[in-house]
Design a protein around this motif. Structure first.
Motif, PDB file in Angstrom:
ATOM      1  N   THR A  86     -75.151   0.052  28.983  1.00 10.62           N
ATOM      2  CA  THR A  86     -75.760   0.061  27.649  1.00 10.62           C
ATOM      3  C   THR A  86     -74.742   0.307  26.558  1.00 10.62           C
ATOM      4  O   THR A  86     -73.625   0.692  26.818  1.00 10.62           O
ATOM      5  N   LYS A  87     -75.175   0.099  25.355  1.00  7.29           N
ATOM      6  CA  LYS A  87     -74.275   0.235  24.219  1.00  7.29           C
ATOM      7  C   LYS A  87     -73.918   1.696  23.997  1.00  7.29           C
ATOM      8  O   LYS A  87     -74.755   2.576  24.098  1.00  7.29           O
ATOM      9  N   HIS A  88     -72.660   1.879  23.739  1.00  6.91           N
ATOM     10  CA  HIS A  88     -72.133   3.220  23.540  1.00  6.91           C
ATOM     11  C   HIS A  88     -72.569   3.761  22.182  1.00  6.91           C
ATOM     12  O   HIS A  88     -72.297   3.141  21.174  1.00  6.91           O
ATOM     13  N   ILE A  89     -73.241   4.887  22.137  1.00  7.10           N
ATOM     14  CA  ILE A  89     -73.576   5.395  20.801  1.00  7.10           C
ATOM     15  C   ILE A  89     -72.992   6.774  20.515  1.00  7.10           C
ATOM     16  O   ILE A  89     -73.095   7.262  19.413  1.00  7.10           O
ATOM     17  N   GLY A 195     -59.777   3.219  23.987  1.00 12.27           N
ATOM     18  CA  GLY A 195     -59.796   4.099  25.151  1.00 12.27           C
ATOM     19  C   GLY A 195     -60.154   3.312  26.396  1.00 12.27           C
ATOM     20  O   GLY A 195     -60.650   2.189  26.308  1.00 12.27           O
ATOM     21  N   THR A 196     -59.933   3.924  27.545  1.00 11.47           N
ATOM     22  CA  THR A 196     -60.272   3.277  28.805  1.00 11.47           C
ATOM     23  C   THR A 196     -61.775   3.019  28.859  1.00 11.47           C
ATOM     24  O   THR A 196     -62.226   1.989  29.329  1.00 11.47           O
ATOM     25  N   THR A 197     -62.536   3.962  28.332  1.00 12.72           N
ATOM     26  CA  THR A 197     -63.982   3.878  28.410  1.00 12.72           C
ATOM     27  C   THR A 197     -64.623   3.346  27.141  1.00 12.72           C
ATOM     28  O   THR A 197     -65.520   2.523  27.187  1.00 12.72           O
ATOM     29  N   SER A 198     -64.155   3.830  25.986  1.00 12.84           N
ATOM     30  CA  SER A 198     -64.765   3.325  24.757  1.00 12.84           C
ATOM     31  C   SER A 198     -63.727   3.031  23.690  1.00 12.84           C
ATOM     32  O   SER A 198     -62.605   3.530  23.737  1.00 12.84           O
ATOM     33  N   ILE A 199     -64.130   2.182  22.755  1.00 18.09           N
ATOM     34  CA  ILE A 199     -63.245   1.787  21.665  1.00 18.09           C
ATOM     35  C   ILE A 199     -63.901   2.218  20.365  1.00 18.09           C
ATOM     36  O   ILE A 199     -65.087   1.954  20.153  1.00 18.09           O
ATOM     37  N   ALA A 200     -63.136   2.880  19.512  1.00 18.13           N
ATOM     38  CA  ALA A 200     -63.685   3.316  18.229  1.00 18.13           C
ATOM     39  C   ALA A 200     -62.886   2.678  17.105  1.00 18.13           C
ATOM     40  O   ALA A 200     -61.672   2.533  17.211  1.00 18.13           O
ATOM     41  N   MET A 217     -67.804   1.184  20.574  1.00 21.00           N
ATOM     42  CA  MET A 217     -68.377   0.311  21.594  1.00 21.00           C
ATOM     43  C   MET A 217     -67.763   0.652  22.955  1.00 21.00           C
ATOM     44  O   MET A 217     -66.716   1.289  23.017  1.00 21.00           O
ATOM     45  N   SER A 218     -68.430   0.226  24.019  1.00 20.84           N
ATOM     46  CA  SER A 218     -67.857   0.388  25.357  1.00 20.84           C
ATOM     47  C   SER A 218     -66.686  -0.568  25.485  1.00 20.84           C
ATOM     48  O   SER A 218     -66.747  -1.680  24.988  1.00 20.84           O
ATOM     49  N   ASN A 219     -65.643  -0.143  26.149  1.00 19.72           N
ATOM     50  CA  ASN A 219     -64.542  -1.058  26.394  1.00 19.72           C
ATOM     51  C   ASN A 219     -65.035  -2.145  27.352  1.00 19.72           C
ATOM     52  O   ASN A 219     -65.413  -1.852  28.483  1.00 19.72           O
ATOM     53  N   PRO A 220     -65.063  -3.416  26.888  1.00 13.49           N
ATOM     54  CA  PRO A 220     -65.634  -4.471  27.752  1.00 13.49           C
ATOM     55  C   PRO A 220     -64.841  -4.700  29.034  1.00 13.49           C
ATOM     56  O   PRO A 220     -65.326  -5.353  29.947  1.00 13.49           O
ATOM     57  N   GLY A 392     -74.308  10.680  37.127  1.00  6.64           N
ATOM     58  CA  GLY A 392     -73.426  10.619  35.957  1.00  6.64           C
ATOM     59  C   GLY A 392     -73.587   9.337  35.164  1.00  6.64           C
ATOM     60  O   GLY A 392     -73.963   8.298  35.692  1.00  6.64           O
ATOM     61  N   MET A 393     -73.322   9.415  33.884  1.00  7.96           N
ATOM     62  CA  MET A 393     -73.309   8.233  33.028  1.00  7.96           C
ATOM     63  C   MET A 393     -72.428   8.541  31.833  1.00  7.96           C
ATOM     64  O   MET A 393     -72.059   9.681  31.602  1.00  7.96           O
ATOM     65  N   ARG A 394     -72.076   7.491  31.096  1.00  5.42           N
ATOM     66  CA  ARG A 394     -71.293   7.737  29.893  1.00  5.42           C
ATOM     67  C   ARG A 394     -72.184   8.326  28.810  1.00  5.42           C
ATOM     68  O   ARG A 394     -73.403   8.325  28.923  1.00  5.42           O
ATOM     69  N   ALA A 395     -71.561   8.840  27.753  1.00  5.93           N
ATOM     70  CA  ALA A 395     -72.312   9.531  26.701  1.00  5.93           C
ATOM     71  C   ALA A 395     -73.056   8.526  25.822  1.00  5.93           C
ATOM     72  O   ALA A 395     -72.765   8.374  24.651  1.00  5.93           O
ATOM     73  N   THR A 396     -73.997   7.823  26.416  1.00  8.08           N
ATOM     74  CA  THR A 396     -74.764   6.830  25.671  1.00  8.08           C
ATOM     75  C   THR A 396     -76.205   7.306  25.563  1.00  8.08           C
ATOM     76  O   THR A 396     -76.542   8.396  26.027  1.00  8.08           O
TER      77      THR A 396
END
Lengths: 622, 208
Positions: A86-89, A195-200, A217-220, A392-396
């Motif tokens: 899902t989209k990183h928020i 970042g490895t996981t997300s891009i700001a 956003m999540s790093n695609p 576990g999941m990313r901070a979304t």
């Protein structure tokens, strides 16, 4: 997995198709569904790894791993919500701080004389570009300006259409990178943290220094594996792998740039400067540089110094002659993001000893004090970003980010990303899993409540409906009952989840201790916790699990790497500072430090660090 | 003996030694102390690790206690009585300098009665070949943490084949990035996910 993606459903793939994480599980429906006869038999049979996974997850009958199962016939697949990417928020907070405004790009409005109707012919022999340069030189005392052919191509029609009235963007007082019609004093820059996981991305107004908009956003590239190592392997081993990784991240950046500019009412072509930070792998992928040297000892990067690259050469959809600035890197696993952190922290080497921890899959540690600046990186594994953890999941959206456990009743309350209120045990929430800050909270609270011991073992004498045994004889603790979640099952923390946190925190602790010893200290005066956790990270929980050597002064500082990139955007001297900092910083390779292994093993226990009872014999050799 | 086993599992080296000495003084069979005592204790440690009950530090301390007990019992055994489970050469492959995992496997193997030759880290194929020539081990164990260095495992197996040592030595592989499928594709004889399974695997291969 390919079939799902074709249909526009992106699946999680944390382990990079090794059948260990199970995050891409999907359920195969049996029987007729709208005239489609669906059957388990229409998928390729399970391979050994997949059988192994499901033998340990008996609650998942009817499920298959999308990464391994191939479609051989008609099937109807149910994709559970927690299998979707899902989209990183989560907000990468950016603290506003003081910096004098001295961007590398400045705008100059000029009226080039011969292009007024009357003027034609008077100086007809002079070329367009020379006329423009001569006007700028006279009015603004800038000499020897150059421009690339993209600027030149656009110049003649622009000058004629505007009768010579244009706004010129000059980079570093020496190159014209953009010419816009008429008077246009909007000067925008964007700071990007890959970042490895997300891009700001942070859109900044270079006239007043304000941050106008921010997007995450999540790093695609996550499609190619959660950690950098899987992606390096892909880049090296797959045909065109590197190119694929570069294209996908640049595409992502283009999307992000159009979103962040749109948010502030602009367009990507309005941007006149870009600053990029990222770990060394992300940096190499963005530039299309081979990560081969990073993949094996002695871990060599392709380039360390800062780079100015035309944005168009990267494939960025900006005005073609604009530059992108890449901050310098320190070492193969201490990247420009760490340099960004250092810049943002403004270390005063002669004052107190400050330990900065940038938590992520690749934890970066920076120590300043005693006249020295040291840094290192430690492999934490993806646990702090929600990976390799059963729930576990990313901070979304839907991630549990804060947890409290009542030590008497063992009742749990939790907070989900984006929701200000605590759960009440009854109400349904949109919880789907637990993110890094939540997992740290859980482990700290379980330790405080005595549910787990300092060695990470579950206390078998506790009786609570929340604590139960699995068929395999391991223990799990229920954080959220099924009725409180957006899933149809309980969200739990297992014994091996606690182990994953123990490994991650031991790596950070041991890395920090090694750095401290190098400057002759055992404890830091101050600890700064940076990372994408933003404000949800609980510093007390970090202290409780023993993430770092004991210290009273601990602050969470949010995305310091992004902040460093923003400083470089606002003030060109910060770039010089970054470049000289890289010369000054001493980098340590932890795998080569003798003490690391021992401290790592000792730091595996939770809570206050204490050396193991036994230090004789082989423990010393480890 | 039960007390000794318990003390090893709990990592209480001093108590394990006391119990061992008491048992020896009471005329216990030293060979029995090793096979039904120390080795049984390490089996229990392995089982409890897999259950999630013990973790790396506890396992290391237990292995240490086991080693100490072994050192006390050994003098009571004649040369040919000393039980060796087998000989193992172990190392981290070329390009990889991570050694914690490999060292834990080494300790567990030693505690499990194996004779272990540790080559260290960043070991090129030719060094593995040389060590196999010199020590003629039953098993060669290779470790890699990084996906990219795992291909060095295949190179080593190829080098063993070239040196015509492959048939006389079993090859096992392990490390964070390695899977049993990968072990199969490079023609290794086995894969172990953790140090406890590595001991089981080596036992299995040596008993064949």
């Amino acid at each position: 997995m390919k079939a799902c993606e074709t249909l526009g459903i992106q699946l999680e793939r944390v382990c990079g198709e090794k059948a260990t994480c199970g995050k891409c599980k999907v359920r195969v429906e049996e029987g007729f569904h709208q005239e489609i006869y669906s059957s388990q038999k229409h998928l390729s049979p399970m391979v050994e790894e997949e059988r192994e996974f499901f033998s340990q997850h008996s609650d998942l009958t009817g499920y298959r791993l999308a990464c391994l199962a191939r479609v051989m016939g008609d099937v109807v697949i149910f994709v559970p919500e927690d299998s979707r990417l899902t989209k990183h928020i989560a907000w990468k907070g950016l603290t506003e701080r003081f910096v004098s405004l001295l961007p590398v790009v400045r705008k100059y409005y000029v009226e080039v004389p011969p292009f007024g109707r009357e003027g034609v012919g008077r100086e007809g022999a002079r070329a367009d570009f020379e006329s423009l340069v001569s006007e700028i030189t006279t009015r603004f005392a800038l000499s020897d300006l150059r421009a690339d052919h993209y600027v030149l191509r656009a110049l003649p029609s622009l000058l004629r259409e505007t009768e010579g009235k244009v706004t010129v963007t000059v980079w570093m007082n020496k190159e014209i990178v953009k010419i816009e019609p008429g008077y246009w004093d909007v000067n925008l820059g964007v700071a990007i943290d890959v970042g490895t996981t997300s891009i700001a991305a942070y859109l900044c107004d270079l006239v007043n220094g304000q941050t106008l908009a921010a997007e995450v956003m999540s790093n695609p590239q996550i499609r190619f594996g959660e950690d950098v190592i899987s992606r390096i392997s892909y880049a090296i081993l797959a045909p065109n792998g590197l190119e694929e990784l570069q294209i996908i991240v640049i595409d992502g950046l283009n999307t992000l740039l159009s979103q962040v500019t749109k948010q502030a009412g602009f367009q990507p072509k309005d941007i006149s400067d870009v600053c990029i930070v990222g770990n060394t792998c992300m940096h190499h992928f963005l530039l299309g540089l081979t990560p081969y040297g990073l993949s094996r000892a002695p871990y060599r990067a392709v380039v360390q110094r800062a780079l100015d690259i035309k944005a168009r050469e990267l494939g960025l959809d900006l005005s073609p002659s604009v530059y992108a600035y890449f901050l310098p890197t320190v070492a193969s696993f201490v990247g420009a993001d760490a340099v960004g952190v250092m810049l943002a922290m403004e270390p005063n080497l002669e004052a107190e000893t400050v330990l900065t921890i940038d938590l992520g899959t690749n934890g970066e540690l920076i120590l300043s004090g005693e006249g020295r600046l040291l840094c290192t990186s430690c492999a934490c594994g993806p646990a702090f970003e929600g990976g390799q953890v059963s729930s576990g999941m990313r901070a979304t959206a839907g991630a549990i980010e804060k947890v409290r456990i009542d030590p008497d009743t063992l009742e749990v309350k939790f907070q989900v990303v984006g929701s200000p209120s605590w759960s009440d045990g009854q109400r349904k929430t949109n919880a789907k899993g637990i993110c890094g800050s939540g997992i740290i909270d859980v482990v700290a609270e379980m330790l405080r409540a005595g549910i787990i011991h300092a060695d990470g073992r579950f206390d078998s004498s506790i009786s609570s409906p929340r604590l139960r045994q699995t068929a395999q004889g391991t223990s799990v603790f229920v954080i959220a009952w099924a009725h409180e979640t957006a899933l149809d099952r309980d969200i739990t923390i297992s014994n091996s989840d606690v182990r994953a946190i123990q490994l991650a925190k031991a790596a950070v602790y041991a890395g920090a201790s090694v750095l401290l010893r190098k400057v002759g200290k055992t404890l830091p005066d101050k600890v700064l916790l940076a990372g994408s956790f933003g404000t949800s990270l609980d510093v007390d929980s970090c202290r409780t699990i023993g993430l770092f050597p004991g210290c009273d002064e601990v602050y969470a500082v949010g995305n310091a790497a992004g902040n460093g990139a923003r400083l470089c955007l606002l003030n060109r001297e910060k770039r010089l500072e970054a470049e000289s900092m890289v010369q000054k910083v001493e980098h340590l390779e932890l795998a080569k430090e003798k003490e690391f292994s021992r401290i790592f093993l000792e730091a595996l226990s939770l809570g206050q660090y204490k050396p193991l009872a036994s230090t004789k014999g082989s423990m010393k050799d480890l | 003996m039960r007390e000794m086993i318990q003390a090893i599992v709990e990592g209480d080296g001093d108590k394990a030694l006391q119990e061992t000495e008491r048992a020896l003084a009471q005329g216990a069979n030293p060979l029995d102390l090793v096979s039904n005592g120390v080795l049984a204790a390490m089996d229990e440690v392995g089982a409890r690790w897999r259950q999630g009950d013990l973790f790396i530090p506890e396992v290391i301390i237990a292995a240490e206690a086991a080693k100490e007990v072994m050192a006390v019992v050994k003098p009571h055994l004649s040369e040919d009585e000393v039980p060796t489970a087998g000989k193992v050469v172990i190392g981290t492959v070329k390009g990889d300098i991570h050694d914690i995992g490999k060292n834990i496997v080494k300790m567990m193997l030693e505690a499990g009665g194996f004779q272990v030759f540790d080559l260290g880290v960043d070991i090129p194929p030719e060094d593995f070949v040389e060590a196999v020539t010199r020590w003629k081990p039953d098993v060669l164990g290779m470790s890699a943490l990084l996906t990219v260095t795992m291909l060095a495992m295949r190179d080593t197996i190829d080098a063993l084949e070239k040196a015509e040592l492959r048939d006389s030595t079993k090859v096992v592989v392990g490390g964070a990035c390695v899977t049993s499928a990968f072990a199969g594709t490079i023609g290794a004889d086995g894969y172990a996910a953790d140090a406890a399974s590595a001991v089981d695997l080596c036992r299995q291969l040596c008993s064949r």
